[in-house]
Structures are given as C-alpha cells and as structure tokens.
Design a protein around this motif. Sequence first.
Motif, PDB file in Angstrom:
ATOM      1  N   THR A  18       0.720  -1.065   0.295  1.00 17.96           N
ATOM      2  CA  THR A  18       0.036   0.148  -0.588  1.00 17.96           C
ATOM      3  C   THR A  18       0.975   1.087   0.218  1.00 17.96           C
ATOM      4  O   THR A  18       2.738   1.094   0.207  1.00 17.96           O
ATOM      5  CB  THR A  18      -0.874   0.091   1.532  1.00 17.96           C
ATOM      6  N   ASN A  19       0.771   2.389  -0.807  1.00 16.99           N
ATOM      7  CA  ASN A  19       0.879   3.738  -0.255  1.00 16.99           C
ATOM      8  C   ASN A  19       1.769   3.793   0.986  1.00 16.99           C
ATOM      9  O   ASN A  19       0.293   3.291   1.898  1.00 16.99           O
ATOM     10  CB  ASN A  19       0.435   5.162  -0.887  1.00 16.99           C
ATOM     11  N   GLY A  23       9.915   7.308   7.211  1.00 15.34           N
ATOM     12  CA  GLY A  23      11.220   8.387   6.892  1.00 15.34           C
ATOM     13  C   GLY A  23      10.776   8.414   5.377  1.00 15.34           C
ATOM     14  O   GLY A  23       9.481   9.406   5.391  1.00 15.34           O
ATOM     15  N   LYS A  24      12.313   9.051   4.767  1.00 11.17           N
ATOM     16  CA  LYS A  24      11.460   9.293   3.236  1.00 11.17           C
ATOM     17  C   LYS A  24      11.510   9.156   1.718  1.00 11.17           C
ATOM     18  O   LYS A  24      11.223   9.729   1.545  1.00 11.17           O
ATOM     19  CB  LYS A  24      13.199  10.228   3.364  1.00 11.17           C
ATOM     20  N   CYS A  25      11.696   7.630   2.761  1.00 12.68           N
ATOM     21  CA  CYS A  25      10.895   6.629   1.639  1.00 12.68           C
ATOM     22  C   CYS A  25       8.809   7.124   1.469  1.00 12.68           C
ATOM     23  O   CYS A  25       8.332   6.379   2.360  1.00 12.68           O
ATOM     24  CB  CYS A  25      11.375   5.141   1.578  1.00 12.68           C
ATOM     25  N   ASP A  26       8.907   7.401  -0.036  1.00 18.69           N
ATOM     26  CA  ASP A  26       7.692   7.234  -0.256  1.00 18.69           C
ATOM     27  C   ASP A  26       7.584   5.913  -1.026  1.00 18.69           C
ATOM     28  O   ASP A  26       7.523   5.587  -1.968  1.00 18.69           O
ATOM     29  CB  ASP A  26       7.161   8.242  -1.278  1.00 18.69           C
ATOM     30  N   LEU A  27       6.250   4.912  -1.000  1.00 14.75           N
ATOM     31  CA  LEU A  27       6.178   3.592  -1.461  1.00 14.75           C
ATOM     32  C   LEU A  27       5.578   4.134  -2.193  1.00 14.75           C
ATOM     33  O   LEU A  27       5.645   2.718  -3.550  1.00 14.75           O
ATOM     34  CB  LEU A  27       5.247   2.497  -0.163  1.00 14.75           C
ATOM     35  N   SER A  32       7.215   0.129  -9.865  1.00 16.46           N
ATOM     36  CA  SER A  32       6.818  -0.359  -7.814  1.00 16.46           C
ATOM     37  C   SER A  32       7.900  -1.691  -7.361  1.00 16.46           C
ATOM     38  O   SER A  32       7.531  -2.915  -7.411  1.00 16.46           O
ATOM     39  CB  SER A  32       5.185  -0.733  -7.926  1.00 16.46           C
ATOM     40  N   THR A  33       8.535  -1.621  -6.970  1.00 19.69           N
ATOM     41  CA  THR A  33       9.497  -2.675  -6.142  1.00 19.69           C
ATOM     42  C   THR A  33      10.120  -2.722  -5.036  1.00 19.69           C
ATOM     43  O   THR A  33      10.486  -2.664  -4.446  1.00 19.69           O
ATOM     44  CB  THR A  33      10.914  -2.709  -7.590  1.00 19.69           C
ATOM     45  N   TRP A  34       9.103  -1.748  -4.289  1.00 17.55           N
ATOM     46  CA  TRP A  34       9.353  -2.175  -2.894  1.00 17.55           C
ATOM     47  C   TRP A  34       9.282  -3.193  -2.797  1.00 17.55           C
ATOM     48  O   TRP A  34       8.628  -3.577  -2.811  1.00 17.55           O
ATOM     49  CB  TRP A  34       8.066  -0.473  -2.199  1.00 17.55           C
ATOM     50  N   HIS A  50      24.710   1.966   2.690  1.00 13.11           N
ATOM     51  CA  HIS A  50      23.996   2.864   2.309  1.00 13.11           C
ATOM     52  C   HIS A  50      23.465   3.327   3.356  1.00 13.11           C
ATOM     53  O   HIS A  50      23.171   3.393   4.092  1.00 13.11           O
ATOM     54  CB  HIS A  50      22.889   2.647   0.866  1.00 13.11           C
ATOM     55  N   PRO A  51      23.156   5.031   3.479  1.00 11.20           N
ATOM     56  CA  PRO A  51      22.417   5.451   4.618  1.00 11.20           C
ATOM     57  C   PRO A  51      21.227   5.578   4.091  1.00 11.20           C
ATOM     58  O   PRO A  51      20.774   5.006   3.430  1.00 11.20           O
ATOM     59  CB  PRO A  51      22.970   7.001   3.642  1.00 11.20           C
ATOM     60  N   THR A  52      20.635   5.873   5.418  1.00 13.51           N
ATOM     61  CA  THR A  52      19.338   5.326   5.632  1.00 13.51           C
ATOM     62  C   THR A  52      18.687   6.633   5.720  1.00 13.51           C
ATOM     63  O   THR A  52      17.539   6.815   6.013  1.00 13.51           O
ATOM     64  CB  THR A  52      18.738   4.582   7.228  1.00 13.51           C
ATOM     65  N   ASN A  53      18.828   7.843   5.452  1.00 13.83           N
ATOM     66  CA  ASN A  53      18.379   9.027   5.248  1.00 13.83           C
ATOM     67  C   ASN A  53      18.169   9.497   3.701  1.00 13.83           C
ATOM     68  O   ASN A  53      18.077  10.991   3.776  1.00 13.83           O
ATOM     69  CB  ASN A  53      19.497  10.295   5.931  1.00 13.83           C
ATOM     70  N   GLY A  54      18.382   8.249   2.679  1.00 12.40           N
ATOM     71  CA  GLY A  54      17.743   8.710   1.526  1.00 12.40           C
ATOM     72  C   GLY A  54      16.584   8.831   1.219  1.00 12.40           C
ATOM     73  O   GLY A  54      15.147   7.925   1.607  1.00 12.40           O
ATOM     74  N   ASN A  55      16.377   8.760  -0.005  1.00  8.18           N
ATOM     75  CA  ASN A  55      14.968   8.707  -0.437  1.00  8.18           C
ATOM     76  C   ASN A  55      15.010   6.738  -0.755  1.00  8.18           C
ATOM     77  O   ASN A  55      13.030   6.265  -1.123  1.00  8.18           O
ATOM     78  CB  ASN A  55      14.574   9.336  -1.845  1.00  8.18           C
TER      79      ASN A  55
END
Length: 205
Positions: A18-19, A23-27, A32-34, A50-55
């Motif tokens: 679902t949408n 954090g900053k990740c918009d599903l 649609s490979t989340w 990888h840093p966890t403060n990206g998208n």
Amino acid sequence: MVLNYIVFIIFSTSLVLTNGNIGKCDLAIAPSTWLTTNATGILEYSTAGHPTNGNNYCIRQTETTNFLHELQVAYHIDLGNETYSKTLMKSVVRSISLDSQNGCVNNDTKVVYCFPLCLNVTLQNQVIESALKSNQPAFVAQDIQKTTKLNWAITVMQVDYNDPNTHINASVFLNPSAWCSVYVGIRPKLGFDYLYEIQLGKILD
C-alpha cells in the motif's frame, strides 16, 4: 541462556504494497519494486552499504506503549528489466524447546536455526559466516559489506527470542541478483545465544 524458540513461517505470493511513507521513502514512487519489513521485538539493529536518510532505503524505529521495539524498513529494489512477484514472509517466535533446524548452506554446528530467502548460495554463506563472528549487529553489518564487496543496503536486526510478541513481516523478491535475507540463530561456544534477521537488497541509485 539457551536459545529456545520455534519459528512459524507463512508465505503469500499475492502481497500488494500500500502507499505510505517510511522515513523519506515514499512507497508510491515508481517503479513498484518496494520491499518493506515490519518487525516487533528488535533488541538492536545496524546498517551498512547505504545511508538510511535517502529516498530509497529508510528505517524507522518506534517504542510502543507496551515497550515493544518496532522497526520498519523500506528498500526500493533495483530489478533492472526483470519482473518478480513479491513474497510475504511472516515469522513468529515462540519460547519453547527447539532442536537444531538448519535449512541453510552453512553446516557450522553453532548454527542452531537457519532459514534463508537467499537463492545466491555463495552470498548466503558469506552472510552466515559474518553472523557467526559476533553478537554485535554493527560488527556483522560492516563485516558483510567488507566480505561481499557489494554496494547493497544491509540491515542486521538482533531479535528478542524471549519475547512471545516478537514477529517479523517482510516482503521479499526471490531474485539472487537483487535480494538476500537470512534468519539465523547462533549458539556460540562462549556467551549467550543470539538470533538475527539479516537483509541485503540492491537498491536504486
């Protein structure tokens, strides 16, 4: 303390994410490979790669009113031009006696439980070898990055096997070129037993 637990695992291939946001990740962002993980009963976690403060790779930890630590993780997976169905893994820990159940490629006798969702057996073995080295998630995460030399997102969660409310709901791709996760319980020669959920994902740049 002896590692006494049993893990119930259920699969579904009809998972639809679902949408929402972690954090900053918009599903809702394409493609649609989340993949997402929702876990309760996480004692400690660490990341690498990888840093966890990206998208494209995000983590959110909260503490509920009953003092359970909840962890949410989002990975925007790079599948290239391939198409894979998502699989949902649900695992529930129960505190009862359990003999060794090792379904992984590594037959070290200190591995008392192991369940892989990692079709790359070389990578699977490298992950387990790192887990065997330490009961510290930060060390394990860094060691996995060093030994695999992959530019993937790495999450190592130490799971509370004494809490009957512990559970992990994780969506995965059974794609050896983009995903590897291992649920592994270790009984070291010295010290306390420990249980990890370890996830590696190739995320979009």
